[in-house]
Design a protein around this motif. Structure first.
Motif, PDB file in Angstrom:
ATOM      1  N   ALA A 168       1.054  -1.047   0.741  1.00 37.91           N
ATOM      2  CA  ALA A 168       0.207  -0.228  -0.305  1.00 37.91           C
ATOM      3  C   ALA A 168       0.888   1.397   0.395  1.00 37.91           C
ATOM      4  CB  ALA A 168      -1.308  -0.003   1.439  1.00 37.91           C
ATOM      5  N   GLY A 169       1.781   0.839  -0.342  1.00 40.63           N
ATOM      6  CA  GLY A 169       2.431   2.418  -0.864  1.00 40.63           C
ATOM      7  C   GLY A 169       4.140   2.000   0.286  1.00 40.63           C
ATOM      8  N   GLN A 170       3.929   1.888   1.689  1.00 39.01           N
ATOM      9  CA  GLN A 170       4.618   1.847   2.015  1.00 39.01           C
ATOM     10  C   GLN A 170       5.782   0.558   2.622  1.00 39.01           C
ATOM     11  OE1 GLN A 170       2.157   2.292   5.801  1.00 39.01           O
ATOM     12  NE2 GLN A 170       2.681   5.050   5.226  1.00 39.01           N
ATOM     13  N   PRO A 171       7.039   1.287   2.525  1.00 43.83           N
ATOM     14  CA  PRO A 171       7.856  -0.301   3.602  1.00 43.83           C
ATOM     15  C   PRO A 171       7.480  -0.556   4.572  1.00 43.83           C
ATOM     16  CG  PRO A 171       9.399   1.713   2.797  1.00 43.83           C
ATOM     17  CD  PRO A 171       8.212   2.388   2.853  1.00 43.83           C
ATOM     18  N   VAL A 172       7.319  -1.664   4.281  1.00 45.10           N
ATOM     19  CA  VAL A 172       6.784  -2.663   5.938  1.00 45.10           C
ATOM     20  C   VAL A 172       7.780  -4.199   5.866  1.00 45.10           C
ATOM     21  CG1 VAL A 172       4.310  -1.784   5.508  1.00 45.10           C
ATOM     22  CG2 VAL A 172       4.954  -4.536   4.777  1.00 45.10           C
ATOM     23  N   LEU A 173       7.363  -4.487   7.779  1.00 45.94           N
ATOM     24  CA  LEU A 173       8.240  -5.419   7.885  1.00 45.94           C
ATOM     25  C   LEU A 173       7.533  -7.331   7.962  1.00 45.94           C
ATOM     26  CD1 LEU A 173      11.328  -6.359   9.326  1.00 45.94           C
ATOM     27  CD2 LEU A 173       9.617  -5.176  11.689  1.00 45.94           C
ATOM     28  N   GLY A 184       4.004  -4.380  -3.386  1.00 46.17           N
ATOM     29  CA  GLY A 184       4.018  -4.441  -5.413  1.00 46.17           C
ATOM     30  C   GLY A 184       5.933  -4.413  -5.322  1.00 46.17           C
ATOM     31  N   VAL A 185       6.373  -4.785  -4.180  1.00 43.15           N
ATOM     32  CA  VAL A 185       7.666  -4.787  -3.840  1.00 43.15           C
ATOM     33  C   VAL A 185       7.911  -6.023  -2.792  1.00 43.15           C
ATOM     34  CG1 VAL A 185      10.117  -4.130  -3.363  1.00 43.15           C
ATOM     35  CG2 VAL A 185       8.479  -2.817  -5.272  1.00 43.15           C
ATOM     36  N   ASP A 186       8.534  -6.909  -3.231  1.00 40.56           N
ATOM     37  CA  ASP A 186       8.773  -7.931  -2.700  1.00 40.56           C
ATOM     38  C   ASP A 186      10.372  -8.661  -2.082  1.00 40.56           C
ATOM     39  OD1 ASP A 186       8.715 -10.321  -0.357  1.00 40.56           O
ATOM     40  OD2 ASP A 186       7.865 -11.690  -1.996  1.00 40.56           O
ATOM     41  N   GLY A 187      11.175  -8.433  -0.489  1.00 50.29           N
ATOM     42  CA  GLY A 187      12.214  -8.874  -0.201  1.00 50.29           C
ATOM     43  C   GLY A 187      12.108  -9.937   0.877  1.00 50.29           C
ATOM     44  N   ASN A 188      13.558 -10.535   0.941  1.00 44.31           N
ATOM     45  CA  ASN A 188      13.706 -11.905   1.446  1.00 44.31           C
ATOM     46  C   ASN A 188      15.376 -11.172   2.237  1.00 44.31           C
ATOM     47  OD1 ASN A 188      11.627 -13.733   1.839  1.00 44.31           O
ATOM     48  ND2 ASN A 188      11.561 -13.469  -0.570  1.00 44.31           N
ATOM     49  N   PHE A 189      15.720 -10.975   3.226  1.00 44.41           N
ATOM     50  CA  PHE A 189      17.289 -10.334   4.371  1.00 44.41           C
ATOM     51  C   PHE A 189      17.812 -11.376   4.721  1.00 44.41           C
ATOM     52  CE2 PHE A 189      14.519  -7.079   2.247  1.00 44.41           C
ATOM     53  CZ  PHE A 189      15.163  -6.337   2.160  1.00 44.41           C
ATOM     54  N   VAL A 190      18.626 -11.478   4.589  1.00 46.41           N
ATOM     55  CA  VAL A 190      19.374 -13.077   5.649  1.00 46.41           C
ATOM     56  C   VAL A 190      20.348 -12.257   5.432  1.00 46.41           C
ATOM     57  CG1 VAL A 190      20.218 -15.052   4.958  1.00 46.41           C
ATOM     58  CG2 VAL A 190      18.312 -15.070   3.412  1.00 46.41           C
ATOM     59  N   MET A 191      20.512 -11.926   7.568  1.00 48.19           N
ATOM     60  CA  MET A 191      22.124 -11.691   7.646  1.00 48.19           C
ATOM     61  C   MET A 191      22.445 -12.235   8.651  1.00 48.19           C
ATOM     62  SD  MET A 191      19.588  -7.738   8.686  1.00 48.19           S
ATOM     63  CE  MET A 191      19.259  -6.965   6.835  1.00 48.19           C
ATOM     64  N   ARG A 211      16.460   3.238  -4.356  1.00 47.83           N
ATOM     65  CA  ARG A 211      16.774   3.180  -3.939  1.00 47.83           C
ATOM     66  C   ARG A 211      17.040   3.995  -2.860  1.00 47.83           C
ATOM     67  NH1 ARG A 211      22.844   2.689  -4.914  1.00 47.83           N
ATOM     68  NH2 ARG A 211      22.413   3.616  -6.554  1.00 47.83           N
ATOM     69  N   GLN A 212      16.069   4.871  -2.138  1.00 46.75           N
ATOM     70  CA  GLN A 212      15.170   5.167  -0.908  1.00 46.75           C
ATOM     71  C   GLN A 212      15.006   4.158  -0.229  1.00 46.75           C
ATOM     72  OE1 GLN A 212      15.851   7.262  -3.651  1.00 46.75           O
ATOM     73  NE2 GLN A 212      17.900   8.469  -3.067  1.00 46.75           N
ATOM     74  N   GLU A 213      13.734   3.574  -0.993  1.00 41.81           N
ATOM     75  CA  GLU A 213      12.644   2.369  -0.766  1.00 41.81           C
ATOM     76  C   GLU A 213      13.301   1.312  -0.341  1.00 41.81           C
ATOM     77  OE1 GLU A 213       8.757   3.382  -3.103  1.00 41.81           O
ATOM     78  OE2 GLU A 213      10.132   2.994  -3.797  1.00 41.81           O
ATOM     79  N   MET A 214      14.299   0.880  -1.202  1.00 40.10           N
ATOM     80  CA  MET A 214      15.296   0.282  -0.828  1.00 40.10           C
ATOM     81  C   MET A 214      15.893   0.313   0.760  1.00 40.10           C
ATOM     82  SD  MET A 214      18.301  -2.284  -3.458  1.00 40.10           S
ATOM     83  CE  MET A 214      18.629  -3.668  -2.094  1.00 40.10           C
ATOM     84  N   GLU A 215      17.064   1.111   1.177  1.00 40.34           N
ATOM     85  CA  GLU A 215      17.232   1.976   1.273  1.00 40.34           C
ATOM     86  C   GLU A 215      16.406   1.422   3.320  1.00 40.34           C
ATOM     87  OE1 GLU A 215      18.967   5.271   1.323  1.00 40.34           O
ATOM     88  OE2 GLU A 215      20.859   4.208   0.380  1.00 40.34           O
ATOM     89  N   LEU A 217      13.985  -0.680   3.105  1.00 39.43           N
ATOM     90  CA  LEU A 217      13.772  -1.894   3.721  1.00 39.43           C
ATOM     91  C   LEU A 217      14.649  -2.549   4.473  1.00 39.43           C
ATOM     92  CD1 LEU A 217      11.777  -3.342   0.148  1.00 39.43           C
ATOM     93  CD2 LEU A 217      10.942  -2.713   1.853  1.00 39.43           C
ATOM     94  N   LEU A 218      16.348  -2.195   3.419  1.00 41.27           N
ATOM     95  CA  LEU A 218      17.209  -2.797   4.262  1.00 41.27           C
ATOM     96  C   LEU A 218      17.031  -2.200   6.455  1.00 41.27           C
ATOM     97  CD1 LEU A 218      20.067  -2.313   2.100  1.00 41.27           C
ATOM     98  CD2 LEU A 218      19.696  -4.414   3.362  1.00 41.27           C
ATOM     99  N   GLU A 219      16.518  -0.887   6.179  1.00 44.29           N
ATOM    100  CA  GLU A 219      16.743  -0.752   7.900  1.00 44.29           C
ATOM    101  C   GLU A 219      16.081  -1.442   8.730  1.00 44.29           C
ATOM    102  OE1 GLU A 219      18.450   2.087   9.375  1.00 44.29           O
ATOM    103  OE2 GLU A 219      19.500   2.223   7.888  1.00 44.29           O
ATOM    104  N   LEU A 220      14.499  -2.091   7.888  1.00 43.28           N
ATOM    105  CA  LEU A 220      13.389  -2.539   8.755  1.00 43.28           C
ATOM    106  C   LEU A 220      14.245  -3.844   9.305  1.00 43.28           C
ATOM    107  CD1 LEU A 220      10.270  -1.666   6.904  1.00 43.28           C
ATOM    108  CD2 LEU A 220      10.679  -1.204   9.136  1.00 43.28           C
ATOM    109  N   ALA A 221      14.586  -4.705   7.896  1.00 46.66           N
ATOM    110  CA  ALA A 221      15.091  -5.760   7.731  1.00 46.66           C
ATOM    111  C   ALA A 221      16.145  -6.240   9.102  1.00 46.66           C
ATOM    112  CB  ALA A 221      16.093  -6.180   6.534  1.00 46.66           C
ATOM    113  N   ASP A 222      16.818  -4.809   9.232  1.00 43.95           N
ATOM    114  CA  ASP A 222      17.686  -4.548  10.667  1.00 43.95           C
ATOM    115  C   ASP A 222      17.108  -4.530  11.981  1.00 43.95           C
ATOM    116  OD1 ASP A 222      21.174  -4.660  10.898  1.00 43.95           O
ATOM    117  OD2 ASP A 222      20.263  -2.717  12.254  1.00 43.95           O
ATOM    118  N   LYS A 223      16.838  -4.006  12.140  1.00 42.38           N
ATOM    119  CA  LYS A 223      16.044  -3.860  13.027  1.00 42.38           C
ATOM    120  C   LYS A 223      15.226  -5.895  13.260  1.00 42.38           C
ATOM    121  CE  LYS A 223      11.609  -1.751  14.974  1.00 42.38           C
ATOM    122  NZ  LYS A 223      10.517  -3.179  15.765  1.00 42.38           N
ATOM    123  N   GLY A 224      14.367  -6.868  12.151  1.00 44.37           N
ATOM    124  CA  GLY A 224      13.290  -7.088  12.349  1.00 44.37           C
ATOM    125  C   GLY A 224      14.632  -8.534  12.723  1.00 44.37           C
ATOM    126  N   VAL A 225      16.318  -8.629  11.877  1.00 44.41           N
ATOM    127  CA  VAL A 225      16.614  -9.629  12.245  1.00 44.41           C
ATOM    128  C   VAL A 225      17.445  -9.060  13.313  1.00 44.41           C
ATOM    129  CG1 VAL A 225      19.214 -10.287  11.637  1.00 44.41           C
ATOM    130  CG2 VAL A 225      17.678  -9.952  10.278  1.00 44.41           C
TER     131      VAL A 225
END
Length: 237
Positions: A168-173, A184-191, A211-215, A217-225
């Motif tokens: 819905a237009g927002q980066p989510v974890l 609209g965008v789906d990613g899996n982050f392994v850390m 690129r800003q949206e990807m960054e 998502l990386l911030e959210l992934a960092d928190k989740g991991v």
């Protein structure tokens, strides 16, 4: 508003229960929301032929979904006579991810196989399998250490994985199925536990991303991991 009512940076409830099976050298049941995966580790004093007499150990994985892990019955892949492409891709990912946190010289010439069986699926099954698979691996290696079969701990760091996307237009974890199916965008982050990247799988599905949206998502992934590593530590005591 997310379908679950969660904030954009809120994980689903996570629990990891160890010692689930009697015979496996390591086992756990990981629950990430309504995604439940049984992970077991098997120790073998052998390696694949390509590693014989190298002194290197090996960590590999197998992955599968039970027929009623989804809302309609899935046919067992064994009855079809072969594994599907998705299954092969996921189990290779799990193996690669877990090997990234292992010193294969310290492990010695032996193999640990991680079996990940999805009991119930609601998005993020590969991420749950990696996170739970690491716990099963840790328990199996603990047995080696206790028995004196390895001199030093071959596990170098935690390994965990989480999904993130643009919904819905927002980066989510930590996408559940409803979000994953519409993202609209789906990613899996392994850390690793120290938050070094092992693998990132990202794709736009009907929309591009910046690129800003990807960054973001990386911030959210960092928190989740970080939260998943804390859950791993709590499960292991």
């Amino acid at each position: 508003m997310r379908p679950s009512g969660r904030n954009v940076d809120t994980m689903r409830p996570v629990s990891i229960e160890t010692g689930i099976t009697k015979h496996a050298e390591g086992s756990c049941l990981i629950r990430m929301g309504d995604t439940h995966v049984l992970c077991t580790a098997t120790l073998e004093e052998r390696v694949p032929p390509f590693l014989k007499n190298t002194g290197l150990g090996w960590v590999t994985a197998e992955y599968g979904m039970l027929p009623r892990s989804t809302n309609t019955r899935m046919r067992r892949e064994a009855s079809a006579g072969k594994q599907g492409g998705r299954t092969l891709e996921i189990q290779r990912l799990i193996g690669r991810a877990l090997r990234a946190g292992v010193d294969r010289v310290a492990l010695g010439e032996r193999q640990i196989t991680i079996d990940c069986d999805v009991i119930q699926a609601d998005g993020g099954t590969r991420c749950a399998a990696i996170t739970g698979g690491w716990v099963a691996l840790r328990l199996a290696v603990n047995r080696l250490l206790k028995a004196g079969d390895v001199v030093s701990d071959p596990i170098t760091d935690h390994v965990a994985a989480v999904s993130c996307g643009i919904y819905a237009g927002q980066p989510v974890l930590d996408l559940d199925y409803l979000e994953d199916s519409e993202a609209g965008v789906d990613g899996n982050f392994v850390m690793t536990g120290s938050r070094r990247l092992i693998e990132v799988q990202m794709a736009a599905e009907g929309a591009t991303f910046s690129r800003q949206e990807m960054e973001a998502l990386l911030e959210l992934a960092d928190k989740g991991v970080a939260e998943l590593v804390a859950a791993q530590q709590a499960a292991l005591g």
